[in-house]
Design an enzyme around this catalytic site. Structure first.
Site, short mmCIF file in Angstrom:
data_model
loop_
_atom_site.label_atom_id
_atom_site.label_comp_id
_atom_site.label_asym_id
_atom_site.label_seq_id
_atom_site.Cartn_x
_atom_site.Cartn_y
_atom_site.Cartn_z
CG ASP A 77 -2.01 0.96 1.21
OD1 ASP A 77 -2.04 1.80 0.30
OD2 ASP A 77 -2.87 0.91 2.11
CG ASP B 290 -9.50 3.09 0.71
OD1 ASP B 290 -8.65 2.94 -0.20
OD2 ASP B 290 -9.20 3.13 1.92
C1 GLA Z 1 -5.62 2.41 2.37
C2 GLA Z 1 -5.99 1.26 1.44
C3 GLA Z 1 -7.04 0.39 2.11
C4 GLA Z 1 -6.52 -0.14 3.44
C5 GLA Z 1 -6.07 1.02 4.31
C6 GLA Z 1 -5.34 0.54 5.55
O1 GLA Z 1 -6.66 3.28 2.57
O2 GLA Z 1 -6.45 1.75 0.23
O3 GLA Z 1 -7.39 -0.68 1.27
O4 GLA Z 1 -5.48 -1.04 3.20
O5 GLA Z 1 -5.17 1.89 3.62
O6 GLA Z 1 -4.89 1.60 6.34
#
Ligand code: GLA
Length: 504
Positions: A250, A314
């Site tokens: 990520d 997200d």
């Molecule tokens: C980001 C990612 C999510 C998740 C969060 C965790 O927002 O896009 O999918 O993994 O971080 O903190």
């Protein structure tokens, strides 16, 4: 959807008009006889640990057998787990068989030992949308138990993925997650909620499942936990030593290190680095790129070693994002295929974490049934990874009906790996189609509008001529032979998902 089940007609008569266009459970329950489900092809690298559980519905006890397993693999007959390691590269044609008191089933399966993993979109579950960072060894084990006991494993779900929050959060005053982020050797330290990483991985493998871990290329993860910047190889080796099978990587704090966002090489760099490291490990790692679609990741995700890449931010659990991320994939189909998939994020239905008073809580989805049918249908037409984001210990019949329709999953897992795309658009009404192995087509007729509407799937838009058998995929029922077009009434935010096969 397009007709009313009897229970809802009854509800309508009682005045529950708001439900009038919303279907109940459409997926027929699995019968007592064995039926083998899931992908028809599976890739692994030579010499690496191999683990595959044959997904099959039907009454237990069931006994499995196989024909043509490559040397190095062994089947555990009562559980259907195939394990071992295959030294020689090659395509191995295997027959899978399952037998119980009610009957038997057989299915062709291809094991491809070579360089390519994720020959079909990965299927599994993730901690993020049901637990955020409130995760622990005990909850991961309980969720793995539930992946088996709920029956999800019988439909091909396999990865139990830990997201953000498993290691140390530098600067945290909470003794459970604070303290030194690395030990004297520089190795990552799990936090107190994860006392035995190897034991946990062994436990999940012992259920016939795979397990995933999460970190980022920057100094910190999105939730402020230690990440891999400057320790990439050491961390990857640690994940392999613990026994993980999957890495979600990520971007988050690495964003500050990208000086020229217009230069695709800067976006690729951290992922290429980790991709090359993973490729050299002695375990297979499915590599999930999470950088929210920056720098058109779909164009180069595969080149840097990714097996799937998030195409946007997200998705959360609300309808607007489901529609925006899902329908927004039109045009990206060119880059998806065996070994590399576009990922519009998890499927967050059932019990998911919802923000609110006191920091939020686990609560049922607020989406309507139509919206949930659309979510699963659209993701399957797009050959998206099917990663469930809800709590597996709290699965209700409706949510299971969405997640476990094997004919819908067959579309997602189709061996050709061709992502679907829109073929016609009239106002809020869209028809999407996907070519399937053997010449049939999956067609989704989507109503993005607020009122029930009639949608037509025209052969001329689909590139077809002649007579086709139309099968209602959610109900698993043939609707008859049609020529020139198929029309369906579809409710607000709903879908008619059909499969067209040339009539004989
Ligand atoms: C980001 C990612 C999510 C998740 C969060 C965790 O927002 O896009 O999918 O993994 O971080 O903190």
């Amino acid at each position: 959807m397009y007709t009313l089940p009897r229970t809802l007609i009854r509800l309508c008569l009682l005045g529950a008009v708001a439900l009038a266009q919303e279907p109940g459970i459409l997926t027929p329950p699995p019968g007592p006889k064995p039926k083998i489900n899931g992908a028809k092809v599976y890739g692994a690298r030579p010499g690496h640990p191999f683990l595959y559980t044959i997904p099959a519905t039907g009454t237990r006890p069931m006994t499995f057998s196989t024909k043509g397993l490559p040397k190095g693999l062994k089947l555990d007959a009562p559980s259907g787990r195939i394990a071992g390691a295959v030294a020689r590269k090659g395509d191995y044609a295997v027959t899978l068989r399952a037998k119980n008191a009610a009957g038997s089933a057989e299915r062709k399966f291809k094991i491809v030992i070579g360089d390519t993993l994720a020959l079909t979109p990965p299927m599994g579950w993730s901690t993020w949308y049901n637990a955020r960072v409130a995760i622990s060894d005990a909850m991961v084990r309980a969720q793995a138990d539930a992946m088996v006991s709920s029956g999800l494993v019988q439909h091909g779900y396999a990865y139990v993925n830990i997201d953000d929050g498993w290691n140390i959060k530098p600067g945290s005053t909470d003794p459970a997650i604070g303290g030194p982020a690395r030990d004297e050797k520089g190795d990552l330290r799990p936090n107190q909620n994860f006392p035995d990483m190897k034991g946990m991985c062994d436990y999940v493998h012992g259920k016939g499942l795979k397990i995933g871990i999460y970190i980022g290329p920057g100094p910190l993860t999105c939730a402020g936990f230690e990440a891999s910047y400057g320790h990439e190889e050491q961390d990857a080796r640690q994940f392999a030593a613990w026994g993980f099978d999957f890495l979600k990587y990520d971007l988050c704090s690495y964003q500050k290190l990208i000086k020229d966002p217009k230069n695709p090489e800067e976006h690729k760099k951290p992922y290429r680095l980790m991709g090359e490291i993973l490729r050299k490990l002695d375990r297979d790692f499915v590599f999930n790129l999470c950088q929210y679609g920056r720098g058109n990741v779909w164009e180069w995700g595969r080149e840097v070693g990714g097996h799937f890449w998030r195409t946007a931010g997200d998705v959360g659990g609300g309808w607007n994002n489901v529609a925006r991320f899902g329908y927004g994939q039109a045009g990206m189909e060119k880059w998806a295929g065996p070994g590399g998939w576009n990922d519009p994020d998890n499927i967050n239905i059932g019990h998911i974490f919802q923000r609110g008073a006191g920091g939020g809580k686990l609560a049922p989805t607020t989406l309507t049934p139509n919206e949930q049918y659309t979510w699963m249908s659209l993701w399957s037409l797009m050959a998206a990874p099917l990663v469930f984001g809800g709590d597996m210990t709290k699965l209700d019949d409706f949510t299971l009906n969405i997640l476990t329709n094997d004919e819908v999953i067959d579309i997602d897992q189709d061996t050709l790996g061709k992502q679907g795309a829109p073929v016609s658009k009239t106002g809020d009404l869209e028809v999407w189609a996907r070519d399937l192995e053997g010449g049939s087509k999956a067609v989704g007729m989507f109503n993005r509008g607020e009122q029930e509407a009639e949608i037509s799937a025209r052969w001329s838009d689909l590139g077809l001529t002649g007579s086709y058998v139309v099968r209602d995929v959610w109900r698993q029922k043939d609707l008859g032979k049609f020529e020139n077009e198929f029309k369906a009434k579809v409710g607000r935010h709903g879908v008619a998902l059909v499969r067209l096969t040339r009539a004989r």
